[in-house]
Design an enzyme around this catalytic site. Structure first.
Site, PDB file in Angstrom:
ATOM      1  N   ASN A 180       0.874  -1.178   0.000  1.00 38.16           N
ATOM      2  CA  ASN A 180       0.000   0.000   0.000  1.00 38.16           C
ATOM      3  C   ASN A 180       0.912   1.228   0.000  1.00 38.16           C
ATOM      4  O   ASN A 180       1.460   1.603   1.027  1.00 38.16           O
ATOM      5  CB  ASN A 180      -0.890  -0.026   1.253  1.00 38.16           C
ATOM      6  CG  ASN A 180      -1.714   1.238   1.399  1.00 38.16           C
ATOM      7  OD1 ASN A 180      -1.812   2.047   0.464  1.00 38.16           O
ATOM      8  ND2 ASN A 180      -2.315   1.408   2.570  1.00 38.16           N
ATOM      9  N   GLU A 216      -5.247  -5.292  10.608  1.00 41.03           N
ATOM     10  CA  GLU A 216      -4.244  -4.249  10.819  1.00 41.03           C
ATOM     11  C   GLU A 216      -4.537  -3.526  12.128  1.00 41.03           C
ATOM     12  O   GLU A 216      -5.363  -2.596  12.155  1.00 41.03           O
ATOM     13  CB  GLU A 216      -4.298  -3.232   9.675  1.00 41.03           C
ATOM     14  CG  GLU A 216      -4.009  -3.830   8.321  1.00 41.03           C
ATOM     15  CD  GLU A 216      -3.415  -2.798   7.380  1.00 41.03           C
ATOM     16  OE1 GLU A 216      -2.280  -3.002   6.940  1.00 41.03           O
ATOM     17  OE2 GLU A 216      -4.070  -1.776   7.107  1.00 41.03           O
ATOM     18  N   HIS A 243      -9.386   0.801   4.926  1.00 42.21           N
ATOM     19  CA  HIS A 243      -8.102   0.986   5.613  1.00 42.21           C
ATOM     20  C   HIS A 243      -8.324   1.907   6.810  1.00 42.21           C
ATOM     21  O   HIS A 243      -9.180   2.804   6.769  1.00 42.21           O
ATOM     22  CB  HIS A 243      -7.090   1.605   4.640  1.00 42.21           C
ATOM     23  CG  HIS A 243      -5.708   1.657   5.204  1.00 42.21           C
ATOM     24  ND1 HIS A 243      -5.294   2.664   6.049  1.00 42.21           N
ATOM     25  CD2 HIS A 243      -4.655   0.820   5.067  1.00 42.21           C
ATOM     26  CE1 HIS A 243      -4.045   2.438   6.407  1.00 42.21           C
ATOM     27  NE2 HIS A 243      -3.627   1.329   5.819  1.00 42.21           N
ATOM     28  N   SER A 303       3.515  -2.287  10.397  1.00 39.87           N
ATOM     29  CA  SER A 303       4.967  -2.268  10.594  1.00 39.87           C
ATOM     30  C   SER A 303       5.643  -3.594  10.244  1.00 39.87           C
ATOM     31  O   SER A 303       6.599  -3.998  10.903  1.00 39.87           O
ATOM     32  CB  SER A 303       5.301  -1.842  12.031  1.00 39.87           C
ATOM     33  OG  SER A 303       4.829  -0.517  12.268  1.00 39.87           O
ATOM     34  N   GLY A 343       2.357   2.105  10.765  1.00 35.69           N
ATOM     35  CA  GLY A 343       3.270   3.236  10.610  1.00 35.69           C
ATOM     36  C   GLY A 343       3.941   3.672  11.905  1.00 35.69           C
ATOM     37  O   GLY A 343       4.524   4.747  11.970  1.00 35.69           O
ATOM     38  N   LYS A 393       0.152   4.236  -0.419  1.00 34.07           N
ATOM     39  CA  LYS A 393      -0.524   5.429   0.115  1.00 34.07           C
ATOM     40  C   LYS A 393      -0.304   6.628  -0.825  1.00 34.07           C
ATOM     41  O   LYS A 393      -0.241   6.455  -2.042  1.00 34.07           O
ATOM     42  CB  LYS A 393      -0.050   5.719   1.542  1.00 34.07           C
ATOM     43  CG  LYS A 393      -0.160   4.481   2.435  1.00 34.07           C
ATOM     44  CD  LYS A 393      -0.018   4.778   3.894  1.00 34.07           C
ATOM     45  CE  LYS A 393      -0.019   3.469   4.663  1.00 34.07           C
ATOM     46  NZ  LYS A 393      -0.038   3.643   6.103  1.00 34.07           N
ATOM     47  N   GLU A 413      -6.841   4.409   7.821  1.00 34.03           N
ATOM     48  CA  GLU A 413      -6.764   5.845   7.493  1.00 34.03           C
ATOM     49  C   GLU A 413      -8.065   6.319   6.848  1.00 34.03           C
ATOM     50  O   GLU A 413      -8.498   7.454   7.067  1.00 34.03           O
ATOM     51  CB  GLU A 413      -5.550   6.109   6.588  1.00 34.03           C
ATOM     52  CG  GLU A 413      -4.254   6.009   7.391  1.00 34.03           C
ATOM     53  CD  GLU A 413      -3.061   5.498   6.603  1.00 34.03           C
ATOM     54  OE1 GLU A 413      -3.063   5.574   5.363  1.00 34.03           O
ATOM     55  OE2 GLU A 413      -2.118   5.000   7.251  1.00 34.03           O
TER      56      GLU A 413
HETATM   57  C1  PEP Z   1      -0.728   0.065   6.171  1.00 37.82           C
HETATM   58  O1  PEP Z   1      -0.896   1.272   6.091  1.00 37.82           O
HETATM   59  O2  PEP Z   1      -1.549  -0.711   5.651  1.00 37.82           O
HETATM   60  C2  PEP Z   1       0.432  -0.417   6.894  1.00 37.82           C
HETATM   61  C3  PEP Z   1       0.427  -1.638   7.318  1.00 37.82           C
HETATM   62  O3  PEP Z   1       1.464   0.501   7.090  1.00 37.82           O
HETATM   63  P1  PEP Z   1       2.906   0.179   7.724  1.00 37.82           P
HETATM   64  O4  PEP Z   1       3.397  -1.109   7.115  1.00 37.82           O
HETATM   65  O5  PEP Z   1       3.740   1.345   7.361  1.00 37.82           O
HETATM   66  O6  PEP Z   1       2.699   0.044   9.206  1.00 37.82           O
END
Ligand code: PEP
Length: 255
Positions: A12, A170, A98, A216, A176, A14, A100
Site C-alpha cells: 500500500n 491491521e 483501511h 509495521s 506506521g 498510500k 486511514e
Molecule cells: C498500512 O498502512 O496498511 C500499513 C500496514 O502501514 P505500515 O506497514 O507502514 O505500518
C-alpha cells in the site's frame, strides 16, 4: 499439513512517490517477483499512477489494486473513482476500509460494506481492512471490535462472495508506528476472524479466505509472522516503498 491458501503480499503505497518513481519501483518488483514465486504480489499505487504501474508489471505475475473506490458504478461524484474504472484499467484488487479511510475520512462499516458489495459486483477482489485501536486493545475489547468490523463490513454477502475476498487484520496501533503485533497476538486475532467468517459463510469457505497481517511489517519480522498458521500474507505500508524491503517480506511468505 501445509496451508491450502496461497500467500498474498500487497504493498500500500498510500499518497507517496511520483510517476517516475512509481514506474521504477513497480518495474523492480516485477523483475524480481520470481524471488517470491509461491506468493501472490499486489501493488497498490496512488490512483493517478495505476496506469504506469500496470504497464510496468504487464509481463509479470504481479497484480495491481486501488487503494479506495466509490460504491457506485458511475455518476455525479466529483473526484471519485468507480469500481468498473479500476477493472477497465486492469486492476484486480482494491483495498477497502483501511484505518486511514476509517479515521481520517469517516468510513464506517456500513460504507465499507457498500464498497465491498460494489467491488465484488464489478469483479474486483476487495482487501477488507479491520483492526482495533490501542485504547480498544488496552480495554480488552480487541475481539469484540474486530468481530463487529468483520460482521458489519461483510453484512449480507453470500458465502460465495465471502470466499472471494481477502481480509487484512491491521491493528491501528501498529500501522506506521514501528510497533508490530507479536506473532502470537496476530495469530490469535487471525484465528478469531476465521471463526467469524465460518459463522458468516461456512467453515469450509472460511478455511479458504486469505487473512493478511498489516502493521509495521519489515523484512526482519516477516518470517515469524509468516510461520503462524492463520497469517496468509501481509499488507505492507512503509516497507513497500523500497523494492528490497518489499521483496524481503515477500520472500518470507513465498520464497
Ligand atoms: C498500512 O498502512 O496498511 C500499513 C500496514 O502501514 P505500515 O506497514 O507502514 O505500518
Amino acid at each position: 499439513m501445509s496451508s491450502p491458501r496461497r500467500k498474498i503480499v500487497a504493498g500500500n503505497w498510500k499518497m507517496n512517490l511520483d510517476r517516475s518513481q512509481a514506474r521504477s519501483l513497480a518495474a523492480a518488483v516485477a523483475a524480481r517477483s520470481s524471488e517470491a514465486a509461491a506468493a501472490e504480489l499486489v501493488l497498490c499505487p496512488p490512483a493517478l499512477y495505476l496506469d504506469p504501474v500496470l504497464e510496468a508489471v504487464a509481463h509479470s505475475p504481479v497484480s495491481v489494486g486501488g487503494q479506495n473506490m466509490h460504491d457506485k458504478a458511475s455518476g455525479a461524484f466529483t473526484g471519485e473513482i468507480a469500481p468498473p474504472m479500476l477493472i477497465d484499467l486492469g486492476c484486480r484488487y482494491v483495498i477497502l476500509g483501511h484505518s486511514e479511510r476509517r479515521t481520517l475520512f469517516g468510513e464506517t462499516d456500513t460504507v465499507v460494506n457498500a464498497k465491498a458489495r460494489a467491488a465484488l459486483a464489478a469483479g474486483l477482489t476487495p482487501i477488507v481492512c479491520v483492526g482495533e485501536t490501542l485504547q480498544e486493545r488496552e480495554a480488552g475489547r480487541t475481539g469484540d471490535v474486530v468481530t463487529a468490523q468483520v460482521r458489519g463490513s461483510l453484512a449480507g454477502l453470500s458465502a460465495a462472495e465471502i470466499g472471494r475476498l481477502v481480509i487484512a487484520y491491521e491493528p491501528v496501533w501498529a500501522i506506521g508506528t514501528g510497533k508490530v503485533a507479536t506473532p502470537e497476538q496476530a495469530q490469535e486475532v487471525h484465528a478469531l476472524i476465521r471463526r467469524v467468517l465460518g459463522t458468516l459463510a461456512s467453515p469450509e469457505v472460511a478455511a479458504k479466505v486469505r487473512i493478511q497481517y498489516g502493521g509495521s511489517v519489515k523484512p526482519d519480522n516477516a518470517a515469524e509472522l509468516a510461520a503462524q498458521p492463520d497469517i496468509d500474507g501481509a499488507l505492507v505500508g512503509g516497507a513497500s516503498l523500497k523494492a528490497d524491503d518489499f521483496l524481503g517480506i515477500a520472500r518470507a511468505f513465498g520464497g
